[in-house]
Design an enzyme around this catalytic site. Sequence first.
Site, short mmCIF file in Angstrom:
data_model
loop_
_atom_site.label_atom_id
_atom_site.label_comp_id
_atom_site.label_asym_id
_atom_site.label_seq_id
_atom_site.Cartn_x
_atom_site.Cartn_y
_atom_site.Cartn_z
N GLU A 210 -2.44 5.00 2.81
CA GLU A 210 -2.34 3.59 2.48
C GLU A 210 -3.64 2.97 1.99
O GLU A 210 -3.66 2.19 1.04
CB GLU A 210 -1.80 2.78 3.68
CG GLU A 210 -0.35 3.08 4.05
CD GLU A 210 -0.22 4.17 5.09
OE1 GLU A 210 -1.11 5.05 5.18
OE2 GLU A 210 0.79 4.18 5.83
N ARG B 225 2.06 7.94 9.02
CA ARG B 225 1.70 9.32 8.68
C ARG B 225 0.48 9.80 9.47
O ARG B 225 0.41 10.93 9.91
CB ARG B 225 1.43 9.37 7.17
CG ARG B 225 1.42 10.70 6.54
CD ARG B 225 1.41 10.55 5.02
NE ARG B 225 2.74 10.26 4.53
CZ ARG B 225 3.58 11.18 4.05
NH1 ARG B 225 3.21 12.44 4.00
NH2 ARG B 225 4.78 10.85 3.62
N HIS C 96 5.77 4.84 12.85
CA HIS C 96 6.18 5.57 11.65
C HIS C 96 5.01 6.13 10.87
O HIS C 96 5.18 6.80 9.86
CB HIS C 96 6.93 4.62 10.71
CG HIS C 96 6.02 3.61 10.06
ND1 HIS C 96 5.39 3.84 8.86
CD2 HIS C 96 5.61 2.40 10.47
CE1 HIS C 96 4.64 2.79 8.56
NE2 HIS C 96 4.75 1.90 9.52
N HIS D 72 12.26 5.58 13.89
CA HIS D 72 12.18 5.72 12.43
C HIS D 72 12.87 7.01 12.01
O HIS D 72 12.88 7.99 12.75
CB HIS D 72 10.70 5.75 12.02
CG HIS D 72 10.46 5.45 10.57
ND1 HIS D 72 10.55 6.41 9.59
CD2 HIS D 72 10.13 4.31 9.94
CE1 HIS D 72 10.27 5.86 8.41
NE2 HIS D 72 10.01 4.58 8.60
N GLU E 136 -0.05 -9.00 -1.39
CA GLU E 136 -0.72 -8.45 -0.21
C GLU E 136 -1.94 -7.61 -0.64
O GLU E 136 -2.14 -6.48 -0.20
CB GLU E 136 0.23 -7.62 0.67
CG GLU E 136 -0.25 -7.48 2.10
CD GLU E 136 0.68 -6.67 2.98
OE1 GLU E 136 0.68 -5.44 2.91
OE2 GLU E 136 1.43 -7.30 3.77
N ASP F 153 0.80 -1.22 0.00
CA ASP F 153 0.00 0.00 0.00
C ASP F 153 0.83 1.27 0.00
O ASP F 153 0.37 2.33 0.43
CB ASP F 153 -0.91 -0.01 1.24
CG ASP F 153 -0.12 -0.20 2.54
OD1 ASP F 153 1.10 0.08 2.54
OD2 ASP F 153 -0.71 -0.62 3.54
N1 UDP Z 1 11.59 -3.48 11.23
C1 UDP Z 1 12.98 -3.43 11.15
N2 UDP Z 1 13.65 -2.58 12.00
C2 UDP Z 1 13.02 -1.77 12.89
C3 UDP Z 1 11.60 -1.81 12.94
C4 UDP Z 1 10.92 -2.67 12.09
O1 UDP Z 1 13.59 -4.14 10.35
O2 UDP Z 1 13.70 -1.03 13.61
C5 UDP Z 1 10.87 -4.38 10.30
C6 UDP Z 1 9.81 -5.26 10.92
O3 UDP Z 1 10.34 -6.53 11.27
C7 UDP Z 1 8.78 -5.39 9.79
C8 UDP Z 1 8.96 -4.13 9.00
O4 UDP Z 1 10.18 -3.55 9.38
O5 UDP Z 1 9.06 -6.48 8.94
C9 UDP Z 1 7.82 -3.18 9.28
O6 UDP Z 1 8.09 -1.97 8.69
P1 UDP Z 1 7.28 -0.66 9.04
O7 UDP Z 1 6.73 -0.77 10.41
O8 UDP Z 1 8.19 0.47 8.70
O9 UDP Z 1 6.12 -0.64 7.94
P2 UDP Z 1 4.66 -1.30 7.86
O10 UDP Z 1 4.79 -2.75 8.14
O11 UDP Z 1 3.77 -0.58 8.82
O12 UDP Z 1 4.25 -1.05 6.44
#
Ligand code: UDP
Length: 370
Positions: A131, A213, A211, A244, A117, A95
């Site tokens: 998203e 928005r 993280h 982040h 996904e 997304d």
């Molecule tokens: N993650 C990482 N390091 C961190 C925090 C999260 O590698 O310090 C990984 C986590 O294991 C997951 C992914 O990043 O697989 C999630 O990313 P994020 O939360 O940025 O995005 P979302 O999943 O909400 O799209």
Amino acid sequence: MKILTVIGTRPEAIKMAPLIRLLNQTPEFEHKLCSTGQHRQMLAQVMDFFEIEADFDLDIMQPGQDLTDITCRILQGMRQVLADFQPDWVLVHGDTTTCLAATLAAFYAGIKVGHVEAGLRTGNLQAPFPEEANRLLVDRLATAYFAPTQRNVDNLLKEGVSADRIVQTGNTVIDALLWATNKVRGFSLKVPKAVQEAFTLDRRVLLVTGHRRENFGEGFEQITEAIRVLATTYPELAIVYPVHLNPNVQQPVQARLTEIPNVYLTAPFEYPDFIFAMKHSWLILTDSGGVQEEAPSLGKPVLVMRDTTERPEAVEAGTVQLVGAHRERIVAAVQQMWQNHLATVPVNPYGDGFASQRIVSFLSQAPSFL
Ligand code: UDP
């Protein structure tokens, strides 16, 4: 058959990595990877870990970029990549703005789009922003839909997508997690000593990430205030927070959470370090989508700092609880867990580790009408 996969952010790289590896190993596909570089630094670490390399790098990231900048640069960059490689399929994930812009570029070039996904919905176009809109738009334009759960399949059917274009695959995040947990034995040297020690002492660790928005501004003020209250209420608790890189996150965190002895602020963990940290945490506080999907496999409870989720399966399974980005609700939920901590059973509604294989099988036998 020629396939182009497009990624741009950390979660896309993690979740597409197992599929990319499999496509590269399958002789019937000529596969190439395009990185937009939407999150340059965090993306590079993940690609190194999974040993994947981009064939095309749009390198679009610029300081202060907004959604319009990102979309325009990707559309322009992808036009050339598609003209040069001429793929039969473009595979996108999730997304993000990368996902939407790459879909649009493929659509304009008359190339089929496979959405990995697909079918996640909150039902509210503004939440999360942008998203939910990205998902809806991509699913209007896609040709094939790789939907993680039955609920995601049902969402697509309700919107009129024909059943023969949808495959229920499970989420590739579990493929990645299983691959990583087999490799990871401890923290890397990149994790500061003090942070590592927070895990080795006999303490409960609250692992925090954020993280989104939709939480910029008021949300992060509430979140950081809640963390401050928890740190003082429970001096024996270690709060580990890989922050982040987005300035909208950095600013409130640095303003409120520095120099609190039991709050360990650190740079974003590299993916294997983050897996290890999750595994050794007591509780996870996050607004992340991917973390909600990973944590059940590790038997870790999660408090989600959002009012809504497109991933209700884990809420129903009882391993995830929505607490909003609200100071009182976050503090109350952690207090309750502190008193009545129940370990969760490692059962995962999101996948079994074979999602990438199901996607590859579909592509190799894709019906001719597609
Ligand atoms: N993650 C990482 N390091 C961190 C925090 C999260 O590698 O310090 C990984 C986590 O294991 C997951 C992914 O990043 O697989 C999630 O990313 P994020 O939360 O940025 O995005 P979302 O999943 O909400 O799209």
